[in-house]
Design an enzyme around this catalytic site. Structure first.
Site, PDB file in Angstrom:
ATOM      1  N   ASN A   9       0.622  -1.083  -0.090  1.00  0.00           N
ATOM      2  CA  ASN A   9      -0.058   0.174  -0.085  1.00  0.00           C
ATOM      3  C   ASN A   9       0.896   1.201   0.010  1.00  0.00           C
ATOM      4  O   ASN A   9       1.530   1.497   1.011  1.00  0.00           O
ATOM      5  CB  ASN A   9      -0.839   0.086   1.277  1.00  0.00           C
ATOM      6  CG  ASN A   9      -1.549   1.364   1.420  1.00  0.00           C
ATOM      7  OD1 ASN A   9      -1.924   1.922   0.674  1.00  0.00           O
ATOM      8  ND2 ASN A   9      -2.122   1.378   2.872  1.00  0.00           N
ATOM      9  N   TRP A  10       0.804   1.994  -0.951  1.00  0.00           N
ATOM     10  CA  TRP A  10       1.842   3.337  -1.286  1.00  0.00           C
ATOM     11  C   TRP A  10       1.336   4.511  -0.576  1.00  0.00           C
ATOM     12  O   TRP A  10       1.943   5.425  -0.291  1.00  0.00           O
ATOM     13  CB  TRP A  10       2.102   3.360  -2.813  1.00  0.00           C
ATOM     14  CG  TRP A  10       2.741   2.544  -3.581  1.00  0.00           C
ATOM     15  CD1 TRP A  10       3.311   1.256  -3.210  1.00  0.00           C
ATOM     16  CD2 TRP A  10       3.128   2.591  -4.835  1.00  0.00           C
ATOM     17  NE1 TRP A  10       3.783   0.644  -4.017  1.00  0.00           N
ATOM     18  CE2 TRP A  10       3.798   1.345  -5.262  1.00  0.00           C
ATOM     19  CE3 TRP A  10       3.035   3.512  -6.009  1.00  0.00           C
ATOM     20  CZ2 TRP A  10       4.525   1.253  -6.575  1.00  0.00           C
ATOM     21  CZ3 TRP A  10       3.599   3.214  -7.214  1.00  0.00           C
ATOM     22  CH2 TRP A  10       4.329   2.011  -7.494  1.00  0.00           C
ATOM     23  N   GLU A 100      -6.469   4.489   8.734  1.00  0.00           N
ATOM     24  CA  GLU A 100      -6.369   5.958   8.175  1.00  0.00           C
ATOM     25  C   GLU A 100      -7.799   6.197   7.641  1.00  0.00           C
ATOM     26  O   GLU A 100      -8.045   7.731   7.941  1.00  0.00           O
ATOM     27  CB  GLU A 100      -5.160   6.114   7.358  1.00  0.00           C
ATOM     28  CG  GLU A 100      -3.881   6.107   7.982  1.00  0.00           C
ATOM     29  CD  GLU A 100      -2.711   5.404   7.068  1.00  0.00           C
ATOM     30  OE1 GLU A 100      -2.796   5.585   5.918  1.00  0.00           O
ATOM     31  OE2 GLU A 100      -1.738   4.968   7.713  1.00  0.00           O
ATOM     32  N   GLU A 170      -4.832  -5.174  10.925  1.00  0.00           N
ATOM     33  CA  GLU A 170      -3.672  -4.239  11.285  1.00  0.00           C
ATOM     34  C   GLU A 170      -4.014  -3.290  12.396  1.00  0.00           C
ATOM     35  O   GLU A 170      -4.763  -2.401  12.581  1.00  0.00           O
ATOM     36  CB  GLU A 170      -3.910  -3.381  10.054  1.00  0.00           C
ATOM     37  CG  GLU A 170      -3.426  -3.741   8.660  1.00  0.00           C
ATOM     38  CD  GLU A 170      -3.220  -2.928   7.807  1.00  0.00           C
ATOM     39  OE1 GLU A 170      -1.952  -2.932   7.082  1.00  0.00           O
ATOM     40  OE2 GLU A 170      -3.707  -1.897   7.433  1.00  0.00           O
ATOM     41  N   SER A 216       3.901  -2.350  10.284  1.00  0.00           N
ATOM     42  CA  SER A 216       5.437  -2.370  10.443  1.00  0.00           C
ATOM     43  C   SER A 216       6.126  -3.909  10.004  1.00  0.00           C
ATOM     44  O   SER A 216       7.121  -4.019  10.641  1.00  0.00           O
ATOM     45  CB  SER A 216       6.086  -1.938  11.710  1.00  0.00           C
ATOM     46  OG  SER A 216       5.514  -0.652  11.913  1.00  0.00           O
ATOM     47  N   GLY A 237       3.129  -1.310   4.369  1.00  0.00           N
ATOM     48  CA  GLY A 237       3.183   0.106   3.996  1.00  0.00           C
ATOM     49  C   GLY A 237       4.535   0.737   3.624  1.00  0.00           C
ATOM     50  O   GLY A 237       4.924   0.632   2.445  1.00  0.00           O
ATOM     51  N   GLY A 238       5.049   1.199   4.835  1.00  0.00           N
ATOM     52  CA  GLY A 238       6.459   1.736   4.612  1.00  0.00           C
ATOM     53  C   GLY A 238       7.331   1.070   3.751  1.00  0.00           C
ATOM     54  O   GLY A 238       8.162   1.387   2.820  1.00  0.00           O
TER      55      GLY A 238
END
Ligand code: PEP
Length: 254
Positions: A9-10, A100, A170, A216, A237-238
């Site tokens: 997921n960018w 989010e 998540e 993470s 994500g990151g």
């Protein structure tokens, strides 16, 4: 055996050129380095979905997703993007209810249930996110919160519809914080979610449901997480913003 899925997921990162460069790198590295069977999903911002899906073309085991979709099929909803539009440009999956979206855009379970319906009606496969905040975990309310998120967002579906849903657990306190749930904590929740699915839809469907972990995930913790019996991949994500770290996470799924 149920499907294992690693999705990147960018979020709201990467210009068009940067995104194209990243997906080109990931695709090349996977071709050279990965012999496993997990499905890889690239989930860029809306603006890049068309180009990413065209770039991946008929590439085996890599597909494209979107980060959100409207709960409506079409009409006067300025700024919204429908599931059918995303499907028409090559998206296969759509994230519904990322924390989010829940936190910053006030998306609640009943609203998300409508989005799940819209996604399925538009031929997309929903990746439905659930997860507790730190406060909810510390006050031992996490199972209650997760149960409500799953039941209110998904359990109105008929079994055949539900069979197209992927669930992503998540924990909010692990997203973008560098704090990962321990494998034990994650496995405990995944088993709990699978049992909820079993109670509602029966054991066969529960055993077929892909439940990803997100929060993470990094190359150095992925293999341990993936070894747990109820963890069927990751929503990343990151670490998905860099080809090397993302591909190394994929490679951790044997
Ligand atoms: C996410 O956004 O879904 C996520 C899990 O982010 P990160 O991997 O950065 O924690």
């Amino acid at each position: 055996m149920r499907k294992k899925i690693i999705a990147g997921n960018w979020k709201m990162n990467k210009t068009f050129e940067e995104g194209m460069a990243l997906v080109t790198e990931i695709n090349g590295m996977l071709r050279d380095e990965y012999q496993g069977s997990a499905e890889v999903v690239i989930i860029p911002p809306f603006t890049h979905v068309n180009a990413v899906s065209r770039m991946l073309g008929d590439e085996k085991n890599i597909s494209t997703g979107a980060q959100n979709c409207s709960n409506h099929a079409s009409g006067a909803y300025t700024g919204e993007v429908s599931a059918a539009m995303l499907y028409s440009v090559g998206a296969k999956y759509v994230i519904i209810g990322h924390s989010e979206r829940r936190q910053y855009f006030m998306e609640h379970n009943a609203w998300l249930a409508q989005k799940v319906d819209a996604a399925l009606a538009g031929s997309l496969l929903p990746i439905y996110c659930c997860g507790e905040t730190l406060e909810e975990r510390d006050s031992n309310k996490h199972f209650e919160v997760l149960e409500a998120q799953i039941k209110e967002g998904l359990f109105h579906l008929a079994a055949e519809q539900f069979s197209n849903v992927v669930i992503a657990y998540e924990p909010v306190w692990a997203i973008g914080t560098g704090k990962t749930a321990s494998t034990q904590q994650a496995q405990e929740v995944h088993a709990f979610i699978r049992n909820l699915v079993k109670e509602k839809y029966g054991d066969t469907l529960a055993q077929q449901t892909t439940i990803q972990y997100g929060g993470s995930v990094k190359p150095d913790n992925a293999a341990e997480l993936f070894a747990a019996s109820d963890i069927d991949g990751a929503l990343v994500g990151g670490a998905a913003l860099q080809s090397r770290s993302f591909v190394d996470i994929v490679k951790a799924m044997r």
